[in-house]
Design a protein around this motif. Sequence first.
Motif, mmCIF file in Angstrom:
data_model
loop_
_atom_site.group_PDB
_atom_site.id
_atom_site.type_symbol
_atom_site.label_atom_id
_atom_site.label_comp_id
_atom_site.label_asym_id
_atom_site.label_seq_id
_atom_site.Cartn_x
_atom_site.Cartn_y
_atom_site.Cartn_z
ATOM 1 N N ASP A 1 77.912 -12.036 73.053
ATOM 2 C CA ASP A 1 76.901 -10.999 73.236
ATOM 3 C C ASP A 1 76.079 -10.810 71.965
ATOM 4 O OD1 ASP A 1 78.114 -10.724 75.668
ATOM 5 O OD2 ASP A 1 79.104 -8.814 75.209
ATOM 6 N N VAL A 2 74.867 -10.281 72.152
ATOM 7 C CA VAL A 2 74.005 -9.909 71.035
ATOM 8 C C VAL A 2 73.948 -8.391 71.010
ATOM 9 C CG1 VAL A 2 71.726 -10.109 69.982
ATOM 10 C CG2 VAL A 2 72.658 -12.014 71.322
ATOM 11 N N ASN A 3 74.389 -7.785 69.903
ATOM 12 C CA ASN A 3 74.534 -6.339 69.830
ATOM 13 C C ASN A 3 73.467 -5.712 68.938
ATOM 14 O OD1 ASN A 3 76.923 -6.274 71.442
ATOM 15 N ND2 ASN A 3 78.119 -6.913 69.664
ATOM 16 N N LEU B 1 70.559 8.877 61.705
ATOM 17 C CA LEU B 1 69.332 8.680 60.926
ATOM 18 C C LEU B 1 69.602 8.109 59.546
ATOM 19 C CD1 LEU B 1 67.203 11.839 61.842
ATOM 20 C CD2 LEU B 1 66.868 9.473 62.582
ATOM 21 N N ASP B 2 70.754 8.432 58.944
ATOM 22 C CA ASP B 2 71.074 7.872 57.628
ATOM 23 C C ASP B 2 71.641 6.459 57.730
ATOM 24 O OD1 ASP B 2 73.571 8.376 58.693
ATOM 25 O OD2 ASP B 2 74.054 10.000 57.297
ATOM 26 N N GLU B 3 71.800 5.960 58.971
ATOM 27 C CA GLU B 3 72.291 4.607 59.246
ATOM 28 C C GLU B 3 73.685 4.349 58.675
ATOM 29 O OE1 GLU B 3 69.571 1.330 59.139
ATOM 30 O OE2 GLU B 3 67.855 2.657 58.836
ATOM 31 N N ILE B 4 74.473 5.411 58.543
ATOM 32 C CA ILE B 4 75.845 5.267 58.052
ATOM 33 C C ILE B 4 76.829 5.138 59.211
ATOM 34 C CG2 ILE B 4 77.703 6.406 56.784
ATOM 35 C CD1 ILE B 4 75.633 7.641 54.966
ATOM 36 N N SER B 5 76.660 5.984 60.220
ATOM 37 C CA SER B 5 77.595 6.002 61.344
ATOM 38 C C SER B 5 76.976 5.347 62.571
ATOM 39 C CB SER B 5 78.001 7.445 61.682
ATOM 40 O OG SER B 5 78.597 8.074 60.565
ATOM 41 N N THR B 6 77.755 4.530 63.258
ATOM 42 C CA THR B 6 77.341 3.912 64.516
ATOM 43 C C THR B 6 77.868 4.748 65.675
ATOM 44 O OG1 THR B 6 77.347 1.685 63.530
ATOM 45 C CG2 THR B 6 77.448 1.840 65.943
ATOM 46 N N ILE B 7 76.967 5.205 66.547
ATOM 47 C CA ILE B 7 77.378 6.090 67.638
ATOM 48 C C ILE B 7 77.191 5.438 69.019
ATOM 49 C CG2 ILE B 7 76.955 8.148 66.259
ATOM 50 C CD1 ILE B 7 74.508 7.491 68.976
ATOM 51 N N GLY B 8 76.689 4.223 69.068
ATOM 52 C CA GLY B 8 76.496 3.539 70.342
ATOM 53 C C GLY B 8 75.975 2.134 70.113
ATOM 54 N N LYS B 9 75.628 1.466 71.184
ATOM 55 C CA LYS B 9 75.077 0.120 71.052
ATOM 56 C C LYS B 9 74.357 -0.290 72.326
ATOM 57 C CE LYS B 9 79.214 -2.445 72.542
ATOM 58 N NZ LYS B 9 80.210 -3.464 72.167
ATOM 59 N N ILE B 10 73.454 -1.249 72.167
ATOM 60 C CA ILE B 10 72.776 -1.913 73.273
ATOM 61 C C ILE B 10 73.131 -3.387 73.165
ATOM 62 C CG2 ILE B 10 70.553 -2.489 74.323
ATOM 63 C CD1 ILE B 10 69.447 0.096 73.111
ATOM 64 N N SER B 11 73.791 -3.931 74.177
ATOM 65 C CA SER B 11 74.302 -5.297 74.109
ATOM 66 C C SER B 11 73.639 -6.167 75.162
ATOM 67 C CB SER B 11 75.822 -5.318 74.330
ATOM 68 O OG SER B 11 76.490 -4.581 73.338
ATOM 69 N N PHE C 1 72.509 -6.326 80.473
ATOM 70 C CA PHE C 1 72.648 -5.504 79.274
ATOM 71 C C PHE C 1 73.695 -4.430 79.518
ATOM 72 C CE2 PHE C 1 68.538 -7.379 78.570
ATOM 73 C CZ PHE C 1 68.426 -7.500 77.194
ATOM 74 N N GLY C 2 74.338 -4.020 78.442
ATOM 75 C CA GLY C 2 75.211 -2.858 78.445
ATOM 76 C C GLY C 2 74.709 -1.860 77.431
ATOM 77 N N VAL C 3 74.694 -0.588 77.800
ATOM 78 C CA VAL C 3 74.239 0.482 76.909
ATOM 79 C C VAL C 3 75.356 1.506 76.808
ATOM 80 C CG1 VAL C 3 72.470 2.219 76.442
ATOM 81 C CG2 VAL C 3 71.857 0.117 77.666
ATOM 82 N N ALA C 4 75.778 1.821 75.583
ATOM 83 C CA ALA C 4 76.832 2.802 75.348
ATOM 84 C C ALA C 4 76.292 3.909 74.458
ATOM 85 C CB ALA C 4 78.045 2.137 74.692
ATOM 86 N N PHE C 5 76.656 5.137 74.778
ATOM 87 C CA PHE C 5 76.212 6.290 74.002
ATOM 88 C C PHE C 5 77.272 7.375 74.106
ATOM 89 C CE2 PHE C 5 73.545 5.680 77.881
ATOM 90 C CZ PHE C 5 74.295 6.458 78.752
ATOM 91 N N PRO C 6 77.255 8.372 73.214
ATOM 92 C CA PRO C 6 78.252 9.454 73.299
ATOM 93 C C PRO C 6 78.112 10.232 74.595
ATOM 94 C CG PRO C 6 77.168 9.440 71.147
ATOM 95 C CD PRO C 6 76.402 8.490 72.018
ATOM 96 N N MET C 7 79.235 10.687 75.134
ATOM 97 C CA MET C 7 79.215 11.443 76.375
ATOM 98 C C MET C 7 78.388 12.705 76.256
ATOM 99 S SD MET C 7 80.429 11.527 79.527
ATOM 100 C CE MET C 7 81.916 10.525 79.551
ATOM 101 N N ASP C 8 78.452 13.385 75.091
ATOM 102 C CA ASP C 8 77.779 14.661 74.927
ATOM 103 C C ASP C 8 76.361 14.520 74.375
ATOM 104 O OD1 ASP C 8 78.496 13.788 72.434
ATOM 105 O OD2 ASP C 8 79.385 15.666 71.759
ATOM 106 N N LEU C 9 75.827 13.300 74.326
ATOM 107 C CA LEU C 9 74.460 13.111 73.864
ATOM 108 C C LEU C 9 73.486 13.768 74.838
ATOM 109 C CD1 LEU C 9 72.685 11.619 71.703
ATOM 110 C CD2 LEU C 9 72.580 9.699 73.308
ATOM 111 N N ASP C 10 72.393 14.318 74.304
ATOM 112 C CA ASP C 10 71.374 14.943 75.143
ATOM 113 C C ASP C 10 70.948 13.965 76.233
ATOM 114 O OD1 ASP C 10 69.218 16.225 76.280
ATOM 115 O OD2 ASP C 10 68.122 16.520 74.417
ATOM 116 N N VAL C 11 70.904 14.454 77.473
ATOM 117 C CA VAL C 11 70.610 13.579 78.601
ATOM 118 C C VAL C 11 69.218 12.956 78.470
ATOM 119 C CG1 VAL C 11 69.683 15.426 80.053
ATOM 120 C CG2 VAL C 11 70.726 13.442 81.113
ATOM 121 N N LYS C 12 68.289 13.629 77.822
ATOM 122 C CA LYS C 12 66.959 13.065 77.621
ATOM 123 C C LYS C 12 67.008 11.872 76.668
ATOM 124 C CE LYS C 12 64.613 17.514 78.309
ATOM 125 N NZ LYS C 12 63.716 18.518 77.684
#
Length: 322
Positions: A245-247, A253-263, A280-291
């Motif tokens: 896969d290509v991730n 914003l500070d690019e320190i923590s990874t909270i998801g990915k698009i693969s 493609f697979g898209v992963a994000f935090p469950m509590d992320l704003d739905v928008k």
Amino acid sequence: MVQRSRAVISRSTAMEAHNPASAPGFANVGYAQGNQVPYGNPQYAPGNFQGGAGAGPYGFQAQPMGGPPGLGGPPIQNQPTAKDGTIWMPIPPPPPNCPPGLEYLTQIDQILIHQQTELLEIFLGFESNNKYEIKNTLGQRIYFAVEDTDCCTRNCCGPSRPFTIRVMDNLGREVITLQRPLRCSSCCFPCCLQEIEIQAPPGTPVGYVVQNWHPCLPKFTIQDERRMDVLKISGPCVVCSCCEDVNFEVKTLDEISTIGKISKQWTGFLKEAFTDADNFGVAFPMDLDVKIKAVMIGACFLIDFMFFERIGDNPQRTGVWQ
């Protein structure tokens, strides 16, 4: 004989009381006793989903919350089925202040986007409007997306073409609109880089994805409806690979923590060689704003067109320097 007949009737009555009638349009066939959904019960599956054991923080496996890790929860009962046999995700109850149609995204933290294979493109090299299925990790369809561009634009501008993608839910409502203007995507033109606008519902912007200039890395910024930066996306220097896969990592914003990915998922030699139908697979935090979840779907489509879409025998791009 009379006593035996009375015993059979009593046994049948007890079985009917134990197995209540199913809801209209849904069959209880194949479910174990006690798991059937009786008439009048809601036809959606409550509960959220998170990564399963061994899947990593953003792996593409899921299990219902509320139980110990590694144990599956109760199966989804009586899933609504379209005329063509497609199983749609049941409609969850809408939370307050949620744009119509985005309530599906409140209960998931991973989605799968499958581009449909077009026979006309395979045999004639003629580019047609792309079509996509958007599913959850249980294989239930959440949305169906269709590109809306004219023939001249598709075949003359190729992957760089401007487009409108309309995303519909299982009721046929257009709930998300993606609009990409005609822009440059090479690092040689830093003043006119790629951008996509996400509207939900159509006509109401909820966010943007803009490309950031970098000499060798694909970099993007996710913005909200007020053009305020929310998240960053960073991809590899070489965006093509074999047998893996290509991730593209989604970071703070500070690019320190990874909270998801698009693969971009590897689909096999034949499909990769002869079609441009990508998964493609898209992963994000469950509590992320739905928008913002909807904006990440738009980011996935932009990445697909920039790096993995191709016309005829033209090879796909390998990086931002092309």
